[in-house]
Design a protein around this motif. Structure first.
Motif, PDB file in Angstrom:
ATOM      1  N   GLY A 182     145.556  83.063  17.439  1.00  0.00           N
ATOM      2  CA  GLY A 182     145.835  84.196  16.555  1.00  0.00           C
ATOM      3  C   GLY A 182     146.885  83.853  15.518  1.00  0.00           C
ATOM      4  O   GLY A 182     146.724  84.181  14.321  1.00  0.00           O
ATOM      5  N   VAL A 183     147.937  83.180  15.929  1.00  0.00           N
ATOM      6  CA  VAL A 183     148.977  82.792  14.966  1.00  0.00           C
ATOM      7  C   VAL A 183     148.391  81.827  13.939  1.00  0.00           C
ATOM      8  O   VAL A 183     148.676  81.912  12.738  1.00  0.00           O
ATOM      9  CB  VAL A 183     150.200  82.186  15.694  1.00  0.00           C
ATOM     10  N   GLY A 184     147.538  80.927  14.406  1.00  0.00           N
ATOM     11  CA  GLY A 184     146.901  79.972  13.483  1.00  0.00           C
ATOM     12  C   GLY A 184     146.107  80.697  12.408  1.00  0.00           C
ATOM     13  O   GLY A 184     146.218  80.386  11.214  1.00  0.00           O
ATOM     14  N   GLU A 185     145.327  81.687  12.828  1.00  0.00           N
ATOM     15  CA  GLU A 185     144.522  82.397  11.824  1.00  0.00           C
ATOM     16  C   GLU A 185     145.383  83.309  10.943  1.00  0.00           C
ATOM     17  O   GLU A 185     145.069  83.514   9.768  1.00  0.00           O
ATOM     18  CB  GLU A 185     143.394  83.181  12.497  1.00  0.00           C
ATOM     19  N   ALA A 186     146.465  83.832  11.491  1.00  0.00           N
ATOM     20  CA  ALA A 186     147.378  84.635  10.650  1.00  0.00           C
ATOM     21  C   ALA A 186     147.979  83.756   9.559  1.00  0.00           C
ATOM     22  O   ALA A 186     148.132  84.182   8.402  1.00  0.00           O
ATOM     23  CB  ALA A 186     148.474  85.261  11.510  1.00  0.00           C
ATOM     24  N   LEU A 187     148.297  82.514   9.911  1.00  0.00           N
ATOM     25  CA  LEU A 187     148.838  81.590   8.907  1.00  0.00           C
ATOM     26  C   LEU A 187     147.786  81.254   7.851  1.00  0.00           C
ATOM     27  O   LEU A 187     148.073  81.164   6.653  1.00  0.00           O
ATOM     28  CB  LEU A 187     149.347  80.310   9.580  1.00  0.00           C
ATOM     29  N   ARG A 188     146.560  81.076   8.298  1.00  0.00           N
ATOM     30  CA  ARG A 188     145.473  80.798   7.339  1.00  0.00           C
ATOM     31  C   ARG A 188     145.271  81.995   6.406  1.00  0.00           C
ATOM     32  O   ARG A 188     145.123  81.853   5.197  1.00  0.00           O
ATOM     33  CB  ARG A 188     144.179  80.472   8.082  1.00  0.00           C
ATOM     34  N   LEU A 189     145.294  83.194   6.964  1.00  0.00           N
ATOM     35  CA  LEU A 189     145.139  84.415   6.175  1.00  0.00           C
ATOM     36  C   LEU A 189     146.281  84.536   5.168  1.00  0.00           C
ATOM     37  O   LEU A 189     146.063  84.812   3.977  1.00  0.00           O
ATOM     38  CB  LEU A 189     145.120  85.633   7.121  1.00  0.00           C
ATOM     39  N   GLY A 190     147.505  84.305   5.660  1.00  0.00           N
ATOM     40  CA  GLY A 190     148.664  84.405   4.770  1.00  0.00           C
ATOM     41  C   GLY A 190     148.575  83.421   3.619  1.00  0.00           C
ATOM     42  O   GLY A 190     148.909  83.734   2.468  1.00  0.00           O
ATOM     43  N   SER A 191     148.093  82.219   3.927  1.00  0.00           N
ATOM     44  CA  SER A 191     147.952  81.206   2.881  1.00  0.00           C
ATOM     45  C   SER A 191     146.902  81.638   1.849  1.00  0.00           C
ATOM     46  O   SER A 191     147.112  81.515   0.638  1.00  0.00           O
ATOM     47  CB  SER A 191     147.583  79.879   3.566  1.00  0.00           C
ATOM     48  N   ALA A 192     145.785  82.194   2.350  1.00  0.00           N
ATOM     49  CA  ALA A 192     144.735  82.663   1.430  1.00  0.00           C
ATOM     50  C   ALA A 192     145.253  83.789   0.548  1.00  0.00           C
ATOM     51  O   ALA A 192     144.809  83.954  -0.602  1.00  0.00           O
ATOM     52  CB  ALA A 192     143.520  83.138   2.232  1.00  0.00           C
ATOM     53  N   LEU A 193     146.210  84.554   1.062  1.00  0.00           N
ATOM     54  CA  LEU A 193     146.752  85.680   0.294  1.00  0.00           C
ATOM     55  C   LEU A 193     147.956  85.270  -0.558  1.00  0.00           C
ATOM     56  O   LEU A 193     148.614  86.112  -1.164  1.00  0.00           O
ATOM     57  CB  LEU A 193     147.153  86.813   1.251  1.00  0.00           C
TER      58      LEU A 193
END
Ligand SMILES: NC(=O)c1ccc[n+]([C@@H]2O[C@H](COP(=O)([O-])OP(=O)(O)OC[C@H]3O[C@@H](n4cnc5c(N)ncnc54)[C@H](OP(=O)(O)O)[C@@H]3O)[C@@H](O)[C@H]2O)c1
Length: 280
Positions: A182-193
């Motif tokens: 979950g943290v990994g995907e939150a970081l990916r999401l944050g980067s995309a944003l």
């Protein structure tokens, strides 16, 4: 009382050390020789084979990789253990394997409890692990003096018959795997944003992800996962056991795939590498 301790990996060596600190006789064995660290200097007897470890032991602790390794080692334990010996299996193995192993042990007149531990190398060193025990009430009582050496008294509990400790342990580690992913995907999401990574991690640190980030942020910031406490290999093994035991678990299955994908680059490293792999 003589304790045989089989498996001197990251956790086993720390747990075995408490047996010596308490002044008990300790015999140790590890598949790969020379992994006993300072245990021998502190009074342990290191032996070259399982038979020599268990033949004079009252209690045998297993702290191996997973169910396959217990399946390899247990028959030799049962061939050489005295009837009535108590096997305490602290390996994370899953409930079905625990019940199989208990049946094998019973056929040899040996007692068996599954007693997987919750907590990593820090609590193992401090003797403050949680211990989830499945087994007969009397076997639990007989295991307690040893379990209290590495477990915090309030966190050592009998949770049911054989297999119950292992079942709970899979649920505990399922949560860890989901958290890491979950943290990994939150970081990916944050980067995309377009978010600043440090700001994002600061903010996530005060959310439900806080427990995980308090432990793993230094590794994530450094991009260095070599200071392994709980290996990615073990995480993949545990998620695999959870999926095999739980049937339809789409989220856990996705986490298992992520852990396996991260293994290509990060075998032997800490499971936090799974977060970095998903973060991209
Ligand atoms: N690390 C943690 O934070 C943590 C926390 C809670 C529970 N656990 C569980 O505790 C257990 C041990 O974890 P760990 O971190 O100590 O693992 P580890 O450092 O990877 O050590 C694994 C141990 O298993 C032995 N082993 C592996 N395959 C074997 C086989 N086929 N036959 C005999 N011995 C074998 C290894 O021997 P060699 O030295 O010869 O390879 C080593 O002693 C695992 O079940 C894990 O899931 C770990």
């Amino acid at each position: 009382m003589t304790t045989a301790f089989l498996g001197l990996g990251r956790m086993g060596i720390l747990m075995a050390g408490h047996v010596l600190s308490a002044g008990h006789d300790l015999v140790v064995w590890n598949r790969t020789a020379g992994r006993a660290g300072d245990l021998v200097a502190r009074g342990a007897r290191e032996v070259a084979n399982v038979a020599d470890a268990v033949s004079a032991a009252d209690r045998v602790v297993l702290m191996l990789f997973g169910p396959d390794s217990v399946r390899e080692v247990l028959p030799e334990v049962l061939r050489h253990a005295q009837p009535g010996t108590l096997v305490i299996d602290s390996t994370t193995i899953g409930p079905e394997a625990a019940r199989d192993f208990a049946a094998l042990a019973a056929a040899s007149g040996v007692r068996y409890v599954d007693a997987p531990v919750a907590g990593s190398t820090g609590p193992a060193a401090d003797g403050t692990l949680g211990v989830l025990v499945g087994g007969a009430p009397q076997d639990y009582e007989d295991a307690l003096p040893l379990l209290h050496l590495w477990g915090a008294p309030e966190k050592v509990r009998r949770v049911g018959d054989v297999g119950a400790g292992s079942a709970l342990k899979l649920c505990v580690n399922q949560g860890l795997g989901v958290m890491a992913a979950g943290v990994g995907e939150a970081l990916r999401l944050g980067s995309a944003l377009g978010l600043d990574r440090d700001v994002l991690l600061d903010v996530l640190g005060a959310t439900a992800y806080g427990w995980y980030l308090a432990q793993k942020r230094p590794m994530l910031d450094a991009g260095d996962f070599s200071g392994t406490t709980f290996s990615l290999d073990l995480m993949a093994k545990d998620l695999d056991l959870a999926v095999a035991a739980g049937g339809d678990l789409p989220v856990t299955s996705a986490c298992l795939q992520a852990a396996r994908a991260a293994l290509d680059q990060h075998a032997g490293q800490d499971y936090a590498a799974m977060t970095a792999h998903l973060a991209g």
